[in-house]
Design an enzyme around this catalytic site. Structure first.
Site, mmCIF file in Angstrom:
data_model
loop_
_atom_site.group_PDB
_atom_site.id
_atom_site.type_symbol
_atom_site.label_atom_id
_atom_site.label_comp_id
_atom_site.label_asym_id
_atom_site.label_seq_id
_atom_site.Cartn_x
_atom_site.Cartn_y
_atom_site.Cartn_z
ATOM 1 N N ARG A 127 0.834 -1.201 0.000
ATOM 2 C CA ARG A 127 0.000 0.000 0.000
ATOM 3 C C ARG A 127 0.872 1.256 0.000
ATOM 4 O O ARG A 127 0.616 2.189 -0.740
ATOM 5 C CB ARG A 127 -0.970 0.012 1.179
ATOM 6 C CG ARG A 127 -2.007 1.122 1.023
ATOM 7 C CD ARG A 127 -2.799 1.421 2.289
ATOM 8 N NE ARG A 127 -3.514 0.279 2.797
ATOM 9 C CZ ARG A 127 -3.405 -0.162 4.060
ATOM 10 N NH1 ARG A 127 -2.628 0.459 4.915
ATOM 11 N NH2 ARG A 127 -4.077 -1.209 4.456
ATOM 12 N N LYS A 176 -0.918 16.245 -14.616
ATOM 13 C CA LYS A 176 -0.759 17.325 -15.594
ATOM 14 C C LYS A 176 0.615 17.221 -16.271
ATOM 15 O O LYS A 176 0.896 16.257 -16.930
ATOM 16 C CB LYS A 176 -0.975 18.670 -14.914
ATOM 17 C CG LYS A 176 -2.155 18.678 -13.923
ATOM 18 C CD LYS A 176 -3.495 18.385 -14.568
ATOM 19 C CE LYS A 176 -4.594 18.386 -13.512
ATOM 20 N NZ LYS A 176 -5.893 18.016 -14.011
ATOM 21 N N ASP A 207 1.177 24.508 -4.241
ATOM 22 C CA ASP A 207 0.721 23.741 -5.398
ATOM 23 C C ASP A 207 1.460 24.313 -6.600
ATOM 24 O O ASP A 207 1.153 25.397 -7.090
ATOM 25 C CB ASP A 207 -0.799 23.868 -5.561
ATOM 26 C CG ASP A 207 -1.334 23.047 -6.739
ATOM 27 O OD1 ASP A 207 -0.532 22.687 -7.627
ATOM 28 O OD2 ASP A 207 -2.553 22.787 -6.787
ATOM 29 N N TYR A 256 -7.307 26.055 -7.428
ATOM 30 C CA TYR A 256 -7.970 24.925 -8.066
ATOM 31 C C TYR A 256 -9.304 24.678 -7.345
ATOM 32 O O TYR A 256 -9.318 24.389 -6.144
ATOM 33 C CB TYR A 256 -7.063 23.686 -8.017
ATOM 34 C CG TYR A 256 -7.765 22.451 -8.512
ATOM 35 C CD1 TYR A 256 -8.344 22.432 -9.774
ATOM 36 C CD2 TYR A 256 -7.872 21.325 -7.725
ATOM 37 C CE1 TYR A 256 -9.015 21.317 -10.227
ATOM 38 C CE2 TYR A 256 -8.529 20.199 -8.172
ATOM 39 C CZ TYR A 256 -9.112 20.206 -9.419
ATOM 40 O OH TYR A 256 -9.794 19.110 -9.866
HETATM 41 C C1 LIG Z 1 -3.526 23.171 -9.962
HETATM 42 C C2 LIG Z 1 -4.170 21.861 -9.662
HETATM 43 N N1 LIG Z 1 -4.009 21.313 -8.459
HETATM 44 C C3 LIG Z 1 -4.564 20.111 -8.157
HETATM 45 C C4 LIG Z 1 -5.341 19.420 -9.061
HETATM 46 C C5 LIG Z 1 -5.949 18.090 -8.682
HETATM 47 O O1 LIG Z 1 -5.294 17.040 -9.344
HETATM 48 P P1 LIG Z 1 -6.015 15.634 -9.676
HETATM 49 O O2 LIG Z 1 -7.044 15.927 -10.731
HETATM 50 O O3 LIG Z 1 -4.902 14.763 -10.136
HETATM 51 O O4 LIG Z 1 -6.650 15.141 -8.415
HETATM 52 C C6 LIG Z 1 -5.542 19.960 -10.320
HETATM 53 C C7 LIG Z 1 -6.395 19.251 -11.299
HETATM 54 O O5 LIG Z 1 -6.980 19.841 -12.190
HETATM 55 C C8 LIG Z 1 -4.939 21.210 -10.635
HETATM 56 O O6 LIG Z 1 -5.117 21.772 -11.851
#
Ligand SMILES: Cc1ncc(COP(=O)(O)O)c(C=O)c1O
Length: 388
Positions: free
Chosen positions: A52, A202, A177, A104
């Site tokens: 895990r 991404k 982020d 986000y």
């Molecule tokens: C800037 C950003 N942070 C976090 C996320 C979340 O990622 P995930 O879709 O892999 O859960 C996204 C997804 O669109 C994002 O664009």
């Protein structure tokens, strides 16, 4: 092999230069075992008990990312959301945290519903305003500051070094982020951040065929050990094949990011001031608020993400024009997400719904690695068609 002082390009192209010791294979095997043999004397000398959170399939991708980010350690997660939420789940109910108003949207929703319900005191502020950050910090009570830079979908910039300093002075950690900037352009940990997060879905993977997330830490700490426990116990970990795909995708990260940056810059400059476009939001435009911060903390480009606002006229509103532009593009694909080889377009307010900071005439663009002239040409014809 650690690849010591080699540049990011070399680290990525060779996945840190690791080879499979048993077979001398240049690309790693895909480990799929869920469990590991215990020695006859009841020990686990392999260091692995259960997959895990101890899957060897994670090791190489995590090591590559630690090298790129200058991290003490990196952990893979099952999604960007699994990684981001682990940062907050490692706190305690009652802790005060600061997060941006523009970020986000799905994580903002989770913070304002689940995290608040669980007991975190979440305060949303304007993270592009250093005074707002200082004013909102509560020394001793604020445990974490979360930033996203550039931030979805307006691409506002936050000064990582200044925010780290302010957070630390108040006894709080800074988590970034950095999905949009990628480790090619920015290393938040070197600027003083404590945690760096990526939606590896991404740019890191880069081929729109995988959901994954990562966290990296500048130092080991009691807090980081709690993050590790969240991953191990909640189990939001990546599958073996996905970890292998991520490593394969990362081998070309530097090439893809630089290509996207170069095209995005050209596209932003082309449509800035265009008669059918009300505004181009892109950190690489000298007139963009936050350009100076972007220039200081994004090296080698301003990313592949931008937004354009469609101009309305007497016959068609800005919102209707924006939706019509997206309807008429052919090369730009109408889809959410970002950071893949293909360019994407989306009417962001439709995705985010009530409470979105996205103006209704805004189209979010993820610039891929197609020929830039084709991307510009397709957008030109879509703008004209939308206003016909
Ligand atoms: C800037 C950003 N942070 C976090 C996320 C979340 O990622 P995930 O879709 O892999 O859960 C996204 C997804 O669109 C994002 O664009």
């Amino acid at each position: 092999m650690g690849m010591g002082s080699y540049q990011a390009d070399s680290v990525l192209a060779q996945g840190l230069g690791w080879i499979d010791e048993q077979t001398r294979a240049i690309t790693p095997p895909i480990h799929v075992s869920s469990t590991y043999l215990r020695d006859a004397d009841n020990q686990y000398r392999s260091g692995r008990v259960y997959a895990r959170d101890q899957n060897p399939a994670f090791d190489q991708a995590e090591a590559v990312l630690s090298k790129l980010e200058g991290a003490h350690q990196t952990l893979l997660f099952a999604s960007g959301m699994a990684a981001a939420t682990a940062v907050f789940q490692a706190l305690q109910p009652g802790d005060h945290v600061l997060a941006p108003k523009v970020m986000y949207w799905s994580l903002r929703n989770w913070l304002m519903t689940f995290a608040v319900g669980w007991g975190l005191k979440v305060e949303l502020i304007d993270m592009s305003d250093p005074q707002a950050v200082t004013a909102a910090l509560q020394p001793g009570k604020t445990k974490l500051v979360w930033i996203e830079t550039p931030a979805n979908p307006l691409w506002m910039l936050t000064d990582i070094a200044a925010t780290a300093q302010a957070a630390h002075a108040a006894g709080a950690l800074l988590a970034v982020d950095s999905t949009v900037s990628t480790p090619i352009l920015t290393q938040p940990l070197a600027l003083g951040a404590d945690i760096v997060m990526h939606a590896a879905t991404k740019y890191l993977n880069g081929h729109s065929d995988l959901i994954a997330g990562t966290l990296g830490t500048r130092v080991d700490s009691e807090y980081w050990q709690r993050v590790r426990k969240v991953r191990a116990q909640v189990g939001g970990t990546l599958g073996s094949f996905e970890a292998w795909l991520l490593l394969r995708g990362m081998r070309t990260l530097h090439l893809r990011v630089r290509a996207a940056c170069a095209s995005a810059q050209k596209i932003a400059e082309h449509f800035n001031g265009h008669p059918l476009v009300a505004e181009v939001l892109y950190p690489g435009l000298p007139g963009f608020t936050g350009h100076a911060i972007a220039k200081a903390q994004m090296k080698g480009g301003f990313g592949g993400m931008m937004s354009i606002r469609a101009k309305g006229n007497a016959a068609v509103s800005g919102e209707a024009a924006a939706i019509a532009v997206a309807a008429h593009t052919q090369l730009w694909k109408r889809a959410t997400s970002l950071g893949g080889t293909e360019s994407l377009i989306e009417h962001r307010a439709s995705v985010e719904g009530v409470g979105t900071p996205a103006p209704t005439d805004l189209l979010r663009l993820s610039v891929g690695i197609e020929h830039v002239d084709d991307l510009i040409g397709d957008m030109e014809q879509a703008l004209v068609a939308a206003h016909a």
